[in-house]
Design a protein around this motif. Structure first.
Motif, short mmCIF file in Angstrom:
data_model
loop_
_atom_site.label_atom_id
_atom_site.label_comp_id
_atom_site.label_asym_id
_atom_site.label_seq_id
_atom_site.Cartn_x
_atom_site.Cartn_y
_atom_site.Cartn_z
N PRO A 168 0.80 -1.23 0.00
CA PRO A 168 0.00 0.00 0.00
C PRO A 168 0.83 1.27 0.00
O PRO A 168 0.28 2.35 0.18
N ILE A 169 2.13 1.17 -0.23
CA ILE A 169 2.98 2.35 -0.20
C ILE A 169 4.11 2.20 -1.20
O ILE A 169 4.64 1.10 -1.40
N TYR A 170 4.46 3.33 -1.82
CA TYR A 170 5.65 3.38 -2.68
C TYR A 170 6.67 4.26 -1.98
O TYR A 170 6.39 5.42 -1.66
N ILE A 171 7.83 3.72 -1.69
CA ILE A 171 8.88 4.45 -0.97
C ILE A 171 10.03 4.74 -1.92
O ILE A 171 10.58 3.83 -2.55
N LEU A 172 10.40 6.02 -2.02
CA LEU A 172 11.55 6.44 -2.82
C LEU A 172 12.60 6.99 -1.88
O LEU A 172 12.41 8.04 -1.26
N ASN A 173 13.69 6.28 -1.73
CA ASN A 173 14.77 6.73 -0.85
C ASN A 173 15.74 7.62 -1.61
O ASN A 173 16.96 7.43 -1.59
N ASN A 174 15.18 8.60 -2.27
CA ASN A 174 15.99 9.50 -3.08
C ASN A 174 15.14 10.72 -3.41
O ASN A 174 14.00 10.84 -2.97
N ASP A 175 15.69 11.63 -4.23
CA ASP A 175 14.92 12.78 -4.68
C ASP A 175 14.01 12.38 -5.85
O ASP A 175 14.31 11.44 -6.59
N VAL A 176 12.92 13.10 -5.98
CA VAL A 176 12.11 12.97 -7.19
C VAL A 176 12.73 13.91 -8.23
O VAL A 176 12.69 15.13 -8.10
N ASN A 177 13.35 13.33 -9.24
CA ASN A 177 14.05 14.12 -10.24
C ASN A 177 13.98 13.37 -11.57
O ASN A 177 13.20 12.44 -11.74
N LEU A 178 14.83 13.77 -12.52
CA LEU A 178 14.79 13.13 -13.83
C LEU A 178 15.12 11.64 -13.76
O LEU A 178 14.62 10.84 -14.56
N SER A 179 15.96 11.27 -12.78
CA SER A 179 16.32 9.86 -12.66
C SER A 179 15.13 9.02 -12.19
O SER A 179 14.91 7.91 -12.67
N SER A 180 14.39 9.54 -11.24
CA SER A 180 13.24 8.78 -10.73
C SER A 180 12.03 8.91 -11.63
O SER A 180 11.20 8.02 -11.71
#
Length: 512
Positions: free
Chosen positions: A198-210
């Protein structure tokens, strides 16, 4: 004269050899012919081996199953016989194990159309997600293995398929061999199970890579949202390190730590949309009611000439005192482009309140009917818009921020930003400053320090039943309650603004 001895000088000698494959399901025959050391093939001899001889050789080797008549016919009619398959059994058929047919794609990058002049690289990454009640996978039922038989008529055993117990994990149910999602989120699987995270975790910045994030459930960003990026979150959102020149949409209570700069934030989804529609329809109702009140006043005081019809009088009032009604109607239509219902009031607006359609209003009864239709839709919308969806944030600068509940500012405050909260806007820090911009709330605004000594214009607005409380406010702070406005001319403290029973604005304050 003695018995004649047979001449064996032309007797053909046969050397027969039979080989097998590893599981004895194939037998191969090789026949070599010789006559007294001379090459047999130089002699035009008749048939070399018969059917009976071939069968005799096969019996000597114990070959009983799968004898090929076509091979026998070949052997007796051809002088070169080298590893010809003479008998063929049946190989065992292995079991087909039960398996999962996965019906969702794993995370992948979207295909890029290189022929386009402009490519949006922010959207090239794709997060696999599902909504509630989607079929995620199905169990494919296998088969037990089938025994084989070798050329000696011996059984070659196979085996049964393995017993696999498939299970539905979190966010899933298993019905009729189908895995069905019970929540929105990110699907996953292994050999025996399917589940939805139920969750999406991004251990980084939201940027062009993500890439941009478009996810129907919870999203957690353990970094910042960089310039030009977008997040569309179907449930709650958490951002750790701020949002910069980006667009954020979340459907449920969310929290953004760090700074919000130059960004658009909307928290509440359909509830925020409903509240916006409620505000617009309430505004339209107020204007139409005012037209009715004006008409009644003019009629009661005999200020309407006998030759002036209700239809003409209404048009005169709209075109003279209520010129903003068409613009308001356009906003309502635009807002309703996301509506899931067939809104009756939209049809009325288009047929009676926009442009030349005003001529379709024949009298006061038509206006009363419009108010009745608005009341019906407001009743339904208010029933649906009872959810409270809050946003907690630290600091906002030059941003547009909306929430279908409370907006709670826990940090140093706001600078030239526009905020809208269905319920309350609250500053919790004793040193929080709100400088410039426009804050609007349905129930209350509770601030610490508003404006500055140089008199920057800052607007604080609540609905007519709301209140505004400020510890310190400087000159040019504008207080709006309902349709009443007050501009502060001197710096003051302990300010409380509300409407009294007769609709007059009350400003309780002390000079600073």
């Amino acid at each position: 004269m003695g018995e004649k001895v047979p001449d064996k000088s032309n007797e053909v000698k046969k050397k027969v050899k039979i080989n097998f494959n590893s599981d004895k399901t194939e037998a191969y025959i090789t026949i070599t012919y010789q006559d007294n050391g001379e090459d047999f093939y130089k002699k035009n001899t008749q048939e070399l081996i018969s059917d009976d001889e071939i069968i005799r050789y096969l019996n000597e080797y114990g070959i009983k199953y799968g004898i090929l008549q076509s091979a026998i016919d070949y052997i007796k009619n051809n002088r070169e016989v080298n590893k010809v398959i003479i008998a063929k059994g049946q190989k065992p058929k292995p079991p087909i194990e039960d398996s999962l047919n996965i019906l969702f794609d794993c995370d992948k990058k979207l295909d890029i159309d290189e022929t386009k002049d402009k490519i949006d690289y922010r959207s090239i990454n794709y997060i696999t997600s599902v909504k509630e009640n989607e079929i995620l996978a199905e169990i494919i039922i296998g088969e037990d293995g089938v025994n084989g038989i070798n050329v000696f008529s011996e059984i070659i055993p196979s085996r049964s398929k393995k017993a696999i117990e498939f299970k539905a994990g979190q966010g899933c149910k298993l019905i009729d061999n189908k895995f069905i999602s019970t929540i929105a989120g990110r699907p996953n699987y292994n050999k025996k199970s399917v589940w939805v995270e139920p969750i999406y975790i991004l251990n980084n910045d939201v940027n062009l890579s993500s890439g941009n994030i478009n996810f129907p459930a919870n999203v957690q960003v353990n970094g910042k949202v960089s310039d030009g990026m977008k997040i569309n979150c179907g449930n709650s959102l958490f951002v750790k390190d701020g949002v910069f020149n980006s667009v954020i949409k979340a459907n449920n209570t969310s929290k953004i730590e760090g700074n919000i700069v130059g960004s658009t934030i909307e928290v509440g989804g359909i509830d925020l949309f409903r509240q916006e529609k409620i505000d617009l329809l309430t505004d339209l109702r107020s204007r139409i009611k005012s037209i009715l009140d004006n008409f009644e006043f003019l009629k009661k005081n005999n200020l309407i000439k006998e030759n002036v019809s209700e239809k003409l009088m209404i048009r005169i009032l709209v075109e003279s005192k209520y010129k903003d009604i068409p613009k308001l109607c356009i906003k309502i239509i635009s807002n309703s482009s996301r509506d899931y219902r067939n809104s009756e009031i939209i049809s009325i607006i288009k047929s009676k309140l926009l442009g030349s359609s005003l001529s379709n209003i024949n009298g006061i009864d038509d206006l009363k009917e419009i108010i009745e239709k608005i009341d019906n839709e407001l009743l339904e919308l208010n029933e649906e818009a009872k959810n409270t969806i809050d946003l907690t944030m630290e600091y906002g600068q030059e941003s547009e921020i909306k929430a279908a509940g409370d907006i709670v500012i826990t940090g140093k405050g706001l600078f030239t930003s526009h905020l809208y909260a269905k319920d309350n806007i609250k500053f919790t820090s004793k040193n929080a400053v709100c400088r410039g911009g426009h804050l609007k709330a349905g129930k209350g605004i509770f601030a610490t320090i508003v404006g500055n000594e140089s008199g920057v214009v800052t607007q604080l607005e609540v609905e007519k039943k709301g209140e505004i409380k400020v510890d310190i406010a400087y000159q040019n702070t504008i207080f709006i309650v309902g349709n009443r406005k007050h501009i502060l001319d001197k710096a003051s403290k302990n300010i409380h603004v509300y409407l009294d029973k007769d609709g007059s604005i009350v400003i309780n304050k002390l000079l600073l």
